[in-house]
Design an enzyme around this catalytic site. Structure first.
Site: not given
Ligand code: IPM
Ligand code: MG
Length: 359
Positions: A141, A186, A219, A243, A247
């Site tokens: 970001y 990751k 993942d 983020d 959601d």
């Protein structure tokens, strides 16, 4: 107590849901004998429309002076030109960075009566109580960005210090909860994730030996969140993964309109906002769910002001409303009430509750 609260309603449904949250805050003040002075400021597209920057200096100064910030939402189709150099979201990102709010707490605990509202099987939702801690001021970001006609780049960078502070905060939360921390990265691909995993392992091993640490690739985490949500306690992860995963996690709760968040730094000052966006399609119609904004006020009372009984009273009032099937259309379809009515229902319950039942 006395406190100054900066209120930044922002765009879309932001003003409508924050208006209800402010009413609830005032009702708490009256009920418990506190004085919360709320002062409004512009942010996002609303600020741009007024000819200012997405984070006007006056709003930034107000937030710095305030003991806590209540924010609605930023953004909308009006400002969605992908070529635009200035965007409403920069207001929110700038504020998070300016106040050094490096940890974003997003609790997800579906109300049992709303299990049907989620597309997941109710049996999977039994006992789900997750706290996602999202790193908020670093990573992709905030890394350098380049944009050419036929290429673009975003730099993802983390320092050990940035990882340590958010992992410590998450581990402390896990200690107060069920003692389990899941770190999501990751690390099979990204250098930043390898640093994240090594740092997390070291901090938990050295400083929180009683915590059970699990590491998951992002993942796989996205899948496990839907397959075995009840097994998660605290999840800690970098900015972008947090983020996305929050959601996803909101689906567990049945509606995005229910999830509050707190963004914290080193001190007690925090920024409190629903995790939902500005929902332009709902704006101005008095139909948006104000519960996420109201529950954000509960988080403010607890985390910035140390007012635990007050926070609990607000949470109970919302939960009572849901139990009585009083809520907006996203929750109850045709029998849904308006934003204003939902806010009023919470206030009525707050006023009726005997104080000795909420302490
Ligand atoms: C959120 C939002 C913001 C983010 C946007 C509005 C910049 O999606 O708070 O989750 O990406 O952090
Ligand atoms: Mg988001």
């Amino acid at each position: 107590m006395r406190a100054l609260v900066a209120v930044l309603p922002g765009d879309g449904i932001g003003p409508e849901v924050t208006a209800q949250a402010v009413r609830v805050l005032n009702a708490v003040g009256q009920r418990f004998g506190h004085r919360f002075e709320c002062r409004d400021g512009l942010i996002g597209g609303a600020a741009m429309n007024a000819g200012a920057a997405p984070l006007p200096d006056a709003s930034e100064a107000l937030c710095r002076e305030a003991d806590a910030v209540l924010l609605g939402a930023v953004g909308g189709p009006q400002w969605d030109d992908p070529q635009a150099a200035v965007r409403p979201e920069q207001g929110l990102l700038g504020l998070r960075q300016s106040l050094q709010l490096f940890a974003n707490l997003r609790p997800v605990a579906p109300h049992p009566l709303l299990h049907d509202a989620s597309p997941l099987k109710p049996s999977l939702l039994e006992g789900v109580d997750i706290m996602v801690v999202r790193e908020l001021t670093g990573g992709i970001y905030f890394g350098d960005k380049t944009r050419e006609a036929d290429a673009a780049s975003d730099l993802c960078r983390y320092t050990v210090g940035e990882i340590e502070r958010v992992v410590r905060l998450a581990a402390r939360l896990a200690q107060q909860r069920r003692g389990k921390l899941t770190s999501v990265d990751k690390a099979n691909v990204l250098a930043t994730s390898q640093l994240w995993r090594a740092t997390t392992g070291r901090i938990v091993g050295e400083e929180f030996p009683s915590i059970e640490l699990e590491t998951l690739l992002v993942d796989a985490a996205a899948m496990h969140l839907l397959q075995r949500p009840a097994e998660f306690d605290v999840i800690v992860t970098e900015n972008l993964f947090g983020d996305i995963l929050t959601d996803e996690a909101s689906v567990l709760a049945g509606s995005m309109g229910l999830l509050p968040s707190a963004s914290l730094g080193e001190g007690s000052r925090g920024l409190y906002e629903p995790i939902h966006g500005s929902a332009p399609d709902l704006a101005g119609r008095d139909v948006a769910n104000p519960y996420a904004a109201i529950l954000s006020v509960a988080m403010m009372l607890r985390l910035s002001f140390g007012l635990d009984a007050e926070a609990q009273a607000v949470e109970l009032a919302v939960s009572d409303c849901v139990s009585a099937r009083v809520g907006t259309v996203d929750l109850f379809g045709e029998s849904g009430v308006s934003t204003t009515q939902a806010g009023q229902a919470v206030i009525t319950r707050l006023q009726e509750k005997r104080l000795d039942t909420v302490a």
